[in-house]
Design a protein around this motif. Structure first.
Motif, PDB file in Angstrom:
ATOM      1  N   ASP A 134      -4.294   0.094  11.090  1.00  0.00           N
ATOM      2  CA  ASP A 134      -5.558   0.171  11.817  1.00  0.00           C
ATOM      3  C   ASP A 134      -6.632  -0.704  11.166  1.00  0.00           C
ATOM      4  O   ASP A 134      -7.454  -1.324  11.857  1.00  0.00           O
ATOM      5  N   ALA A 135      -6.646  -0.753   9.842  1.00  0.00           N
ATOM      6  CA  ALA A 135      -7.640  -1.559   9.136  1.00  0.00           C
ATOM      7  C   ALA A 135      -7.452  -3.045   9.436  1.00  0.00           C
ATOM      8  O   ALA A 135      -8.437  -3.782   9.623  1.00  0.00           O
ATOM      9  N   VAL A 136      -6.205  -3.499   9.476  1.00  0.00           N
ATOM     10  CA  VAL A 136      -5.959  -4.908   9.810  1.00  0.00           C
ATOM     11  C   VAL A 136      -6.257  -5.165  11.282  1.00  0.00           C
ATOM     12  O   VAL A 136      -6.834  -6.202  11.640  1.00  0.00           O
ATOM     13  N   VAL A 165       0.853  -1.186   0.000  1.00  0.00           N
ATOM     14  CA  VAL A 165       0.000   0.000   0.000  1.00  0.00           C
ATOM     15  C   VAL A 165       0.890   1.236   0.000  1.00  0.00           C
ATOM     16  O   VAL A 165       2.086   1.162   0.307  1.00  0.00           O
ATOM     17  N   PRO A 166       0.355   2.410  -0.350  1.00  0.00           N
ATOM     18  CA  PRO A 166       1.169   3.630  -0.316  1.00  0.00           C
ATOM     19  C   PRO A 166       1.718   3.874   1.092  1.00  0.00           C
ATOM     20  O   PRO A 166       0.997   3.750   2.084  1.00  0.00           O
ATOM     21  N   PHE A 201       4.481   0.619   1.724  1.00  0.00           N
ATOM     22  CA  PHE A 201       4.431  -0.051   3.021  1.00  0.00           C
ATOM     23  C   PHE A 201       3.861  -1.432   2.753  1.00  0.00           C
ATOM     24  O   PHE A 201       2.761  -1.561   2.203  1.00  0.00           O
ATOM     25  N   ALA A 202       4.620  -2.471   3.083  1.00  0.00           N
ATOM     26  CA  ALA A 202       4.218  -3.843   2.768  1.00  0.00           C
ATOM     27  C   ALA A 202       3.817  -4.584   4.030  1.00  0.00           C
ATOM     28  O   ALA A 202       4.513  -4.526   5.050  1.00  0.00           O
ATOM     29  N   LEU A 245      -0.171   3.853   8.556  1.00  0.00           N
ATOM     30  CA  LEU A 245      -0.865   3.734   9.831  1.00  0.00           C
ATOM     31  C   LEU A 245      -2.340   3.399   9.628  1.00  0.00           C
ATOM     32  O   LEU A 245      -2.917   2.603  10.376  1.00  0.00           O
ATOM     33  N   GLU A 246      -2.952   3.974   8.587  1.00  0.00           N
ATOM     34  CA  GLU A 246      -4.339   3.633   8.286  1.00  0.00           C
ATOM     35  C   GLU A 246      -4.478   2.141   7.954  1.00  0.00           C
ATOM     36  O   GLU A 246      -5.442   1.484   8.355  1.00  0.00           O
TER      37      GLU A 246
END
Length: 416
Positions: free
Chosen positions: A302-304, A292-293, A339-340, A298-299
């Motif tokens: 949080d989603a995971v 993801v970008p 960010f992986a 951090l978003e």
């Protein structure tokens, strides 16, 4: 040529090939391809889907003569298509040279790793394919093709990350640099509050930084820092220095992992997580990864975390790391710093797939690009829409493999 039963590294894929070839020369590779398809190449087997499967001829390049030709100006090395990173690293170190980055596993093949943009880590480090300056491959007509960064520009950038769809890579030229030392440090229990307040700085505080989590707590379980300079004493963003060696996967023997004492050592003995001389794990696992970008890291965390209980129910460990942007058409890092989120699952496909689907739904707002060599459920049209040069890549496959020698059902679903 043999009829033996062949599986991937994890054992979740049994290849359906009618024959397995182990050519000893490039000319033999050309003969196999020229005889007609379908043909697929087996690297180190470290993939978790049917990308490399075929009902036709499977080719292993491990029998090619080992090649490690260093250029006269000592800025590049040409290797054969069967070379593994761990074997190449020792040769380079003996010459006072190094690669800019390595994957966690030194056991994987160079050709296989770059085919899927396998990456290593570091905010300023491109994936392993970004070190490639030339490729030599046997195209669908059996002829040898050479493409280089200097002379073939856009076509070259489209062909490096190729998913096995253009041909059989028989040689790769890689950028090298003077050898350097790395120190590795491991810290336990990085507080969630520190992640919220300092995540960009945390990810940049080393040549390579990996954060490991089980998603059973808001905190990060472990942080692995690989640095050229020593760490100052004391805690690190509230995390404490590990009191002994660690393995990324809980319960696995730490002796398989690379040195974590903070003492300097050659790059290839610190950048990978695992030692070349040990089997890193039993292979009883599945893997998924999403890119993801970086500015939405951090978003994404949080989603995971919001579905953490589901993820944890089939998880061995999750690794969070960064990769720099590049210009390679099918790289998940194409034109965006990344960010992986890497997930090592239990070896139970039936249990894992529903969680993967739920994970992809949670990450969907962040345009996640899956690692295409691992387990994912995203539809082909979703993946095609994530790469602005995807149609151009499909055109390359028609140019170099018009008779679809290297196709299989997995590629047909993705490319057609």
């Amino acid at each position: 040529m043999s009829d033996e039963r062949v599986t991937n590294w994890a054992g979740n894929i049994v290849f359906g090939a009618r024959r397995l070839h182990r050519p000893a020369t490039v000319e033999q590779v050309q003969e196999i391809v020229a005889a007609g398809g379908p043909v697929k190449v087996l690297g180190s087997g470290h993939s978790f889907n049917r990308m490399a499967d075929t009902g036709g001829d499977l080719v292993s390049l491990a029998g090619l003569p080992r090649v490690a030709e260093i250029s006269a100006d000592r800025t590049s090395v040409r290797v054969d298509g069967g070379t593994r990173y761990g074997d190449l690293a020792g040769r380079l170190q003996a010459e006072g040279l190094a690669l800019h980055n390595t994957a966690s596993l030194p056991h994987i093949s160079v050709a296989g790793a770059i085919a899927t943009a396998t990456h290593g880590s570091g905010v300023r480090n491109g994936n392993l394919a970004t070190a490639v300056s030339a490729i030599e491959f046997v195209a669908g007509d059996g002829k040898l093709v050479t493409l280089s960064r200097d002379t073939d520009g856009d076509t070259f950038r489209g062909a490096v990350v190729h998913l096995g769809a253009l041909g059989v890579l028989t040689a790769i030229t890689l950028d090298v640099e003077p050898a350097y030392d790395i120190r590795q440090y491991v810290y336990d229990r990085l507080p969630r509050a520190a992640v919220e307040a300092h995540l960009p700085a945390i990810l940049a505080d080393g040549y390579s930084v990996s954060l490991f989590t089980t998603w059973t707590t808001p905190d990060i379980t472990m942080a692995w820092l690989k640095r050229r300079d020593p760490m100052p004493p004391g805690d690190w963003y509230g995390a404490t220095r590990a009191d002994g060696p660690r393995h990324p996967v809980p319960g696995m023997p730490a002796m398989n992992a690379t040195d974590q004492t903070g003492e300097p050592g050659p790059w290839h003995t610190r950048l990978p997580h695992f030692r070349m001389e040990f089997t890193p794990s039993s292979g009883e696992e599945l893997q998924s990864e999403y890119h993801v970008p970086r500015d939405r890291a951090l978003e994404a965390v949080d989603a995971v975390a919001a579905i953490g209980a589901d993820v944890a129910s089939v998880l061995q460990i999750c690794e969070l790391r960064t990769i720099a942007a590049d210009e390679l058409w099918l790289s998940p890092n194409y034109r965006r710093d990344t960010f992986a989120l890497h997930f090592t699952w239990i070896a139970d496909t039936e249990a894992v797939l529903p969680v993967v689907a739920k994970l992809e739904e949670a990450l969907a707002p962040f345009d996640p690009r899956p690692h295409l060599g691992k387990v994912f459920t995203a539809a082909p049209e979703t993946i095609r829409a994530q790469y602005e040069r995807f149609a151009d890549f499909v055109a390359l496959t028609h140019e170099y493999d018009p008779q679809r020698v290297f196709r299989n059902p997995w590629l047909d679903a993705l490319l057609d």
